[in-house]
Motif scaffolding. Structure first.
Motif, PDB file in Angstrom:
ATOM      1  N   GLN A  39     -10.953  -2.889   0.475  1.00  0.00           N
ATOM      2  CA  GLN A  39     -10.452  -2.877   1.852  1.00  0.00           C
ATOM      3  C   GLN A  39     -10.003  -4.275   2.270  1.00  0.00           C
ATOM      4  OE1 GLN A  39     -13.340  -2.203   5.012  1.00  0.00           O
ATOM      5  NE2 GLN A  39     -11.880  -0.877   6.087  1.00  0.00           N
ATOM      6  N   SER A  40     -10.808  -5.278   1.941  1.00  0.00           N
ATOM      7  CA  SER A  40     -10.444  -6.662   2.291  1.00  0.00           C
ATOM      8  C   SER A  40      -9.148  -7.084   1.614  1.00  0.00           C
ATOM      9  CB  SER A  40     -11.582  -7.610   1.888  1.00  0.00           C
ATOM     10  OG  SER A  40     -12.748  -7.354   2.629  1.00  0.00           O
ATOM     11  N   ILE A  41      -8.995  -6.696   0.354  1.00  0.00           N
ATOM     12  CA  ILE A  41      -7.764  -7.021  -0.369  1.00  0.00           C
ATOM     13  C   ILE A  41      -6.572  -6.335   0.281  1.00  0.00           C
ATOM     14  CG2 ILE A  41      -6.535  -6.612  -2.534  1.00  0.00           C
ATOM     15  CD1 ILE A  41      -9.267  -7.039  -3.948  1.00  0.00           C
ATOM     16  N   ALA A  42      -6.715  -5.039   0.565  1.00  0.00           N
ATOM     17  CA  ALA A  42      -5.598  -4.267   1.119  1.00  0.00           C
ATOM     18  C   ALA A  42      -5.202  -4.762   2.498  1.00  0.00           C
ATOM     19  CB  ALA A  42      -5.954  -2.787   1.165  1.00  0.00           C
ATOM     20  N   LEU A  43      -6.174  -5.252   3.264  1.00  0.00           N
ATOM     21  CA  LEU A  43      -5.882  -5.732   4.615  1.00  0.00           C
ATOM     22  C   LEU A  43      -5.024  -7.000   4.622  1.00  0.00           C
ATOM     23  CD1 LEU A  43      -9.263  -4.997   6.431  1.00  0.00           C
ATOM     24  CD2 LEU A  43      -7.019  -4.079   7.055  1.00  0.00           C
ATOM     25  N   LYS A  44      -4.842  -7.633   3.485  1.00  0.00           N
ATOM     26  CA  LYS A  44      -3.922  -8.768   3.412  1.00  0.00           C
ATOM     27  C   LYS A  44      -2.475  -8.295   3.530  1.00  0.00           C
ATOM     28  CE  LYS A  44      -5.319 -10.391  -0.581  1.00  0.00           C
ATOM     29  NZ  LYS A  44      -5.415 -11.311  -1.749  1.00  0.00           N
ATOM     30  N   TYR A  45      -2.242  -7.013   3.244  1.00  0.00           N
ATOM     31  CA  TYR A  45      -0.880  -6.488   3.197  1.00  0.00           C
ATOM     32  C   TYR A  45      -0.619  -5.369   4.203  1.00  0.00           C
ATOM     33  CZ  TYR A  45      -1.335  -8.838  -1.301  1.00  0.00           C
ATOM     34  OH  TYR A  45      -1.567  -9.767  -2.279  1.00  0.00           O
ATOM     35  N   LEU A  46      -1.693  -4.734   4.674  1.00  0.00           N
ATOM     36  CA  LEU A  46      -1.568  -3.561   5.541  1.00  0.00           C
ATOM     37  C   LEU A  46      -2.415  -3.728   6.791  1.00  0.00           C
ATOM     38  CD1 LEU A  46      -1.980  -0.882   2.719  1.00  0.00           C
ATOM     39  CD2 LEU A  46       0.173  -1.448   3.877  1.00  0.00           C
ATOM     40  N   HIS A  47      -1.924  -3.210   7.900  1.00  0.00           N
ATOM     41  CA  HIS A  47      -2.655  -3.335   9.162  1.00  0.00           C
ATOM     42  C   HIS A  47      -3.809  -2.340   9.278  1.00  0.00           C
ATOM     43  CE1 HIS A  47       1.214  -5.151  11.087  1.00  0.00           C
ATOM     44  NE2 HIS A  47       0.467  -6.078  10.516  1.00  0.00           N
ATOM     45  N   TYR A  48      -3.686  -1.175   8.623  1.00  0.00           N
ATOM     46  CA  TYR A  48      -4.674  -0.119   8.791  1.00  0.00           C
ATOM     47  C   TYR A  48      -5.203   0.323   7.428  1.00  0.00           C
ATOM     48  CZ  TYR A  48      -2.025   0.041  13.148  1.00  0.00           C
ATOM     49  OH  TYR A  48      -1.387  -0.297  14.314  1.00  0.00           O
ATOM     50  N   VAL A  49      -6.447  -0.048   7.143  1.00  0.00           N
ATOM     51  CA  VAL A  49      -7.090   0.347   5.892  1.00  0.00           C
ATOM     52  C   VAL A  49      -8.444   0.944   6.236  1.00  0.00           C
ATOM     53  CG1 VAL A  49      -7.861  -0.377   3.614  1.00  0.00           C
ATOM     54  CG2 VAL A  49      -5.906  -1.515   4.678  1.00  0.00           C
ATOM     55  N   HIS A  50      -8.619   2.216   5.924  1.00  0.00           N
ATOM     56  CA  HIS A  50      -9.837   2.964   6.307  1.00  0.00           C
ATOM     57  C   HIS A  50     -10.634   3.319   5.052  1.00  0.00           C
ATOM     58  CE1 HIS A  50      -8.014   3.396  10.268  1.00  0.00           C
ATOM     59  NE2 HIS A  50      -6.919   3.836   9.680  1.00  0.00           N
ATOM     60  N   LEU A  51     -11.948   3.262   5.169  1.00  0.00           N
ATOM     61  CA  LEU A  51     -12.830   3.725   4.101  1.00  0.00           C
ATOM     62  C   LEU A  51     -13.268   5.153   4.397  1.00  0.00           C
ATOM     63  CD1 LEU A  51     -15.055   0.592   3.386  1.00  0.00           C
ATOM     64  CD2 LEU A  51     -12.864   1.254   2.349  1.00  0.00           C
ATOM     65  N   GLY A  52     -13.277   5.995   3.366  1.00  0.00           N
ATOM     66  CA  GLY A  52     -13.643   7.401   3.558  1.00  0.00           C
ATOM     67  C   GLY A  52     -14.791   7.808   2.653  1.00  0.00           C
ATOM     68  N   ASN A  53     -15.542   8.824   3.101  1.00  0.00           N
ATOM     69  CA  ASN A  53     -16.666   9.403   2.346  1.00  0.00           C
ATOM     70  C   ASN A  53     -17.823   8.424   2.167  1.00  0.00           C
ATOM     71  OD1 ASN A  53     -15.295  11.792   2.084  1.00  0.00           O
ATOM     72  ND2 ASN A  53     -14.806  11.546  -0.072  1.00  0.00           N
ATOM     73  N   ILE A  54     -17.999   7.514   3.138  1.00  0.00           N
ATOM     74  CA  ILE A  54     -19.125   6.579   2.993  1.00  0.00           C
ATOM     75  C   ILE A  54     -20.160   6.830   4.090  1.00  0.00           C
ATOM     76  CG2 ILE A  54     -17.713   4.830   1.873  1.00  0.00           C
ATOM     77  CD1 ILE A  54     -17.698   3.291   4.497  1.00  0.00           C
TER      78      ILE A  54
END
Length: 272
Positions: free
Chosen positions: A257-272
């Protein structure tokens, strides 16, 4: 006869069914065996698709049939995805399905989502239903692996409001193990985004598609299309042929998620 709905181009003899279990050579024509065949029907929160940025807080009538054109050893719905029709619980014409969806509007329903199995192998039923759904003022949603010949996807774009597309990894090596085609999925994500709301889901399976560098490549590529595309990074739990596999590590998902947030505004974790 060759079925050209997806890149497999199954060459079918009379009476033979493709690897998706749902398309057949019948009297010299490729037909949809699962047209109107329903295995699953539920009024779900829109967030369950998952779509977090498309009419949040609403509900949508979710419809499943049977069959799939990928072969994922971790399939979460294998009972219907790898079935030849024995799981069918009923049949509904497009008109009947739309009428039922309209009745549910009073319960918060905004439309129809084809989901659970791979909906695009029933392309004809999806198109016929969505045309009538739009005429009735309903929203239309596809939850798909994105593995359809692009000309057929483009034919649906005028009738589809939103997609959640599974991006199962970011290398062809991963897709080879699923009988898939990464470049086709990427092309279809680009095309869908041009006309519809798109969210992406990546189910992270330990030792299969859990490389941090692949997540960086995936998020960077999505960000180049539009950094407002939401990405759902989802936790795997043991299922189907991977019953002895451990669930995905939550710290790993948070790293991704931290990595993806460098490129995308909305990164959600699911099934946790």
């Amino acid at each position: 006869m060759k079925c050209d709905l997806c890149f497999h181009h199954c060459d079918l003899q009379e009476g033979q069914t493709g690897l998706c279990f749902a398309r057949e050579n019948k009297a010299g024509q490729i037909v949809s065996k699962n047209y109107g065949q329903i295995t699953s029907l539920a009024l779900d929160p829109i967030e369950k698709k998952p779509l977090y940025h498309f009419h949040p807080g609403s509900y949508i009538l979710s419809v499943g049939s049977y069959g799939c054109n990928l072969k994922c050893p971790f399939c979460q719905n294998y009972e219907i995805s790898y079935d030849n029709g024995s799981s069918v619980r009923g049949q509904m014409s497009p008109k009947e399905l739309v009428e039922y969806a309209v009745k549910l509007v009073r319960q918060g329903n905004i439309g129809i989502a084809f989901t659970y199995n791979e909906p695009l192998i029933a392309y004809e039923y999806v198109k016929d239903t969505f045309i009538q759904a739009k005429e009735a003022g309903l929203k239309t949603v596809l939850v798909t692996n994105g593995t359809i010949t692009t000309k057929y996807l483009d034919d649906l774009l005028d009738y589809t409001d939103a997609f959640n597309i599974d991006l199962k990894g970011f290398s062809q090596d991963i897709y080879d193990r699923l009988n898939g085609n990464l470049e086709l999925v990427k092309t279809n994500i680009i095309h869908a985004h041009q006309k519809a709301h798109v969210e992406i889901t990546s189910l992270i399976v330990p030792t299969f598609n859990d490389a941090l560098e692949d997540m960086e490549k995936e998020a960077s590529w999505l960000g180049d299309i539009d950094n407002n595309i939401p990405l759902h990074i989802t936790r795997f739990f043991p299922r189907y042929h991977l019953l002895n596999q451990e669930p995905t590590s939550i710290p790993l998902l948070k790293q991704m998620q931290s990595i993806a947030l460098k490129y995308l505004h909305y990164v959600h974790l699911g099934n946790i």
